[in-house]
Design an enzyme around this catalytic site. Structure first.
Site, PDB file in Angstrom:
ATOM      1  N   PRO A 166     -31.613  45.294 -88.306  1.00  0.00           N
ATOM      2  CA  PRO A 166     -30.739  44.588 -87.349  1.00  0.00           C
ATOM      3  C   PRO A 166     -31.530  43.584 -86.512  1.00  0.00           C
ATOM      4  CG  PRO A 166     -30.430  46.978 -87.241  1.00  0.00           C
ATOM      5  CD  PRO A 166     -31.659  46.739 -88.057  1.00  0.00           C
ATOM      6  N   SER A 172     -37.796  40.983 -78.914  1.00  0.00           N
ATOM      7  CA  SER A 172     -38.601  42.209 -78.866  1.00  0.00           C
ATOM      8  C   SER A 172     -40.058  41.926 -78.530  1.00  0.00           C
ATOM      9  CB  SER A 172     -38.533  42.918 -80.227  1.00  0.00           C
ATOM     10  OG  SER A 172     -39.524  43.912 -80.334  1.00  0.00           O
ATOM     11  N   PHE A 239     -31.380  35.180 -73.888  1.00  0.00           N
ATOM     12  CA  PHE A 239     -31.476  35.250 -75.342  1.00  0.00           C
ATOM     13  C   PHE A 239     -31.207  36.641 -75.913  1.00  0.00           C
ATOM     14  CE2 PHE A 239     -34.684  32.253 -73.610  1.00  0.00           C
ATOM     15  CZ  PHE A 239     -34.052  31.073 -73.974  1.00  0.00           C
ATOM     16  N   SER A 240     -31.433  37.696 -75.172  1.00  0.00           N
ATOM     17  CA  SER A 240     -31.264  39.044 -75.704  1.00  0.00           C
ATOM     18  C   SER A 240     -29.789  39.401 -75.804  1.00  0.00           C
ATOM     19  CB  SER A 240     -32.000  40.062 -74.831  1.00  0.00           C
ATOM     20  OG  SER A 240     -31.555  40.000 -73.482  1.00  0.00           O
ATOM     21  N   ALA A 250     -32.411  49.334 -72.369  1.00  0.00           N
ATOM     22  CA  ALA A 250     -32.890  48.249 -71.525  1.00  0.00           C
ATOM     23  C   ALA A 250     -32.587  48.482 -70.043  1.00  0.00           C
ATOM     24  CB  ALA A 250     -32.261  46.931 -71.982  1.00  0.00           C
ATOM     25  N   THR A 302     -33.276  52.163 -86.217  1.00  0.00           N
ATOM     26  CA  THR A 302     -33.746  53.117 -87.219  1.00  0.00           C
ATOM     27  C   THR A 302     -32.625  53.973 -87.799  1.00  0.00           C
ATOM     28  OG1 THR A 302     -34.200  54.806 -85.538  1.00  0.00           O
ATOM     29  CG2 THR A 302     -35.992  53.277 -86.093  1.00  0.00           C
ATOM     30  N   GLY A 304     -29.029  52.920 -87.694  1.00  0.00           N
ATOM     31  CA  GLY A 304     -27.851  52.170 -88.091  1.00  0.00           C
ATOM     32  C   GLY A 304     -27.759  50.861 -87.338  1.00  0.00           C
ATOM     33  N   ILE A 306     -25.609  48.815 -84.498  1.00  0.00           N
ATOM     34  CA  ILE A 306     -24.654  48.868 -83.392  1.00  0.00           C
ATOM     35  C   ILE A 306     -23.729  47.660 -83.512  1.00  0.00           C
ATOM     36  CG2 ILE A 306     -24.418  48.771 -80.877  1.00  0.00           C
ATOM     37  CD1 ILE A 306     -27.296  50.034 -80.801  1.00  0.00           C
ATOM     38  N   TYR A 510     -44.857  46.676 -63.809  1.00  0.00           N
ATOM     39  CA  TYR A 510     -45.114  45.657 -64.830  1.00  0.00           C
ATOM     40  C   TYR A 510     -46.551  45.164 -64.676  1.00  0.00           C
ATOM     41  CZ  TYR A 510     -41.251  43.543 -67.564  1.00  0.00           C
ATOM     42  OH  TYR A 510     -40.320  43.238 -68.520  1.00  0.00           O
TER      43      TYR A 510
END
Length: 600
Positions: A166, A172, A239-240, A250, A302, A304, A306, A510
């Site tokens: 996907p 990522s 963009f995500s 997330a 891993t 399927g 969504i 972060y």
């Protein structure tokens, strides 16, 4: 598993007119839009090209001196990109391809589409795009247009023993989109961008149903037209995609009010190798045994694909206000953040940057347009450093976003400033808060700019109990510096951190670090060694493997010790049950099962 239409017959559903999403011309060898990036003006200053951002077209006269002094970038070290990164020839399953045309009208076998879908945005992947090669990329790309088409595609892949990976926004930073190099079967990237509709909204129950391929900025824009907001704003919101948010668990910049994606999710559909996982109701909470939907969250492609989800929404707040606070030290800032969390009075967004990021932000101030601006800045510095006694080398800053009515924000702001004052904080004003919030969207562009001049950099995150926040920040910085020195990095690396999301018991931290690779034979391997050492240090000090970036392939070697061998067995059992042929073979989270490796 069960197959049913996600929009149930319960509740006042409102259909939504879905305008076509805007065309986005994206960069082929880096982050973001192709027309946007940092570059030099004719007179040698650094500017942000394009017109998409509040800072676009502005000149940053202090930035070049700062990057030369602080991070060691030499503008004479301009690196030339390879014209086109090398990639292995495609593997074709002709029987699958012949039947695919009867399922989808949107398929591509071009080298450019294959390459674009064969990577995410780690610095290692961007380096390979510019100066190396991606050995294994998808052999084809397909763009499904609806849930039923995805179901047919999965069944066809099972029939012909084809791998499916996907693809959401491609943002990522965990290596999740890298194709396993030893995979011998045909790999198809399933790009979800054509599944970008809001299927319905329910304003009475404050729910929205959306397809998984919708991109964050489209979610935000379309819901605002309806007077609603999801409130989920990750740094990658431009963009995500919704599916990517769910697949990685997330988190967003305004989670203090709206929660993380797992707090927002009510119902999700995922097509697996044995059918579609779904839930029959959109109730706010259920007690129906172990929650299968929790297995969808964080599954990273891993198990399927969504396809659709129902999420909570809220009425659009009447007012948004930015703010900032300067603290005399990082320790004072962390103490303030902890007190705000304990009193549960955090504004929508509250983030604390250390002194290194504070200095970085100062260097990115645009050129002043008013002749009085330098005088005003001088007076501010005098007030902070001379009158208040702040040391420039220790100052850190918190940026804030408040939402609500004017009256509510006034009361909230006063309370927050009172807590800050008790720890030596002073009001930094709304301009710095606004600029700090939107500079988040510039970080990846800046990373790519640095790579043009032999500077490799990346960010990573963790979550940690409050009692370990300061120790972890200090120790990880020291570890990165020590590992860089040991690896032969000539110039001291740039290392900084910020505290972003807060909880009752801890916070998300972060880190940003990078170094000049001049003199290094293999900068990517060196960077990876340093990054992994930093992750070891994080785990040693009680930090998590990831707060919201996910595991992917870059962090999977640590997962067994983090979730226990029994936990690994549970994941393997679920994988074997819903994907017995390992069709979803991106190898995220865990290496492929031995039984399936023998099929490759």
């Amino acid at each position: 598993t069960r197959n049913r239409d996600l929009p149930s017959s319960v509740g006042p559903r409102q259909a939504v007119d879905n305008e076509a999403p805007p065309e986005r011309d994206l960069h082929q060898k880096g982050w973001g839009y192709a027309d946007t990036g940092f570059d030099f003006t004719e007179n040698g200053n650094i500017t942000l090209k394009g017109s998409r951002y509040p800072f676009s077209g502005m000149v940053f006269p202090q930035f070049l001196p700062w990057i030369e002094r602080a991070v060691g970038i030499d503008i004479n070290d301009r690196m030339e990109h390879t014209a086109k990164p090398a990639q292995d020839p495609p593997i074709r399953n002709e029987a699958f391809i012949a039947e695919l045309s009867g399922i989808s009208r949107h398929v591509s076998f071009t080298d450019s589409d294959r390459l674009f879908h064969g990577h995410g945005h780690t610095c290692q992947e961007v380096y390979a795009l510019r100066y190396g090669r991606l050995h294994r990329v998808p052999d084809a790309v397909v763009w499904p247009t609806g849930h039923a088409e995805v179901e047919r595609l999965v069944q066809l892949a099972i029939k012909h023993n084809v791998c499916l990976i996907p693809f959401g926004g491609g943002t990522s930073v965990s290596g999740a989109l890298e194709c396993p190099p030893d995979e011998k079967r045909m790999i198809v990237s399933v790009d979800m961008h054509r599944m970008n509709r809001i299927l319905w909204v329910d304003k009475e129950n404050l729910l929205v149903c959306m397809e998984a391929g919708i991109v964050g900025q489209d979610v935000k824009r379309r819901l605002e037209k309806l007077g609603l907001t999801l409130g989920h704003e990750p740094d990658s919101i431009e963009f995500s995609s919704l599916g990517g948010w769910i697949a990685t668990r997330a988190s967003g910049m305004r989670k203090n009010v709206y929660g993380n994606i797992d707090d927002l999710l009510i119902r999700v559909r995922m097509v697996t190798g044995v059918g579609t996982i779904d839930r029959a109701v959109e109730a706010p909470r259920v007690s129906m045994g172990p929650d299968v939907q929790q297995m969808v969250l964080g599954s990273e492609g891993t198990l399927g694909i969504i396809t659709e989800a129902v999420l909570k929404v809220r009425p659009l707040p009447p007012e948004t206000r930015y703010g900032s606070i300067a603290f005399p030290s990082f320790e004072a800032g962390v103490a303030f953040m902890r007190e705000v969390a304990l009193q549960r009075c955090a504004p929508a967004s509250l983030r604390l940057v250390d002194n290194e990021q504070f200095q970085f932000g100062l260097a990115l101030k645009p050129k002043a347009t008013s002749p009085l601006a330098p005088v005003i800045e001088y007076l501010k510095r005098v007030y902070v450093t001379k009158i208040k006694g702040f040391e420039p080398s220790k100052i850190c800053v918190a940026t804030m976003v408040f939402e609500g009515t004017k009256e509510d924000i006034d009361v909230h702001y006063k309370k927050i400033m009172g807590l800050a004052a008790e720890r030596g904080g002073i009001d930094g004003g709304p301009e710095n808060g606004h600029r700090g919030y939107f500079l988040t969207f510039m970080i990846a562009y800046l990373r790519d700019f640095g790579m043009n001049y032999a500077f490799i950099a990346e960010s990573f995150e963790t979550s940690v109990p409050w009692t370990n926040v300061e120790a972890l920040c200090s120790a990880v910085k020291d570890r990165i510096r020590a590992e860089c020195k040991k690896a032969g990095v000539v110039r001291e690396p740039f290392v900084s951190c910020r505290v972003t999301q807060t909880y009752d018991s801890g916070a998300c931290v972060y880190f940003y670090f990078g170094f000049s690779w001049k003199g290094l034979a293999d900068p990517v391997s060196t960077f990876t060694l340093v990054e992994e050492a930093a992750r070891d240090e994080i785990l040693l000090l009680g930090g998590s493997l990831s707060h919201h970036h996910g595991v992917g392939k870059h962090r999977r070697k640590w997962l067994p010790e983090q979730i226990s061998e029994s936990g690994v067995a549970v994941l393997q059992g679920v994988k074997a049950a819903v994907d017995p042929l390992n069709v979803f073979a991106n190898s995220n989270l865990l290496p492929p099962p031995a039984a399936n490796r023998s099929r490759l």
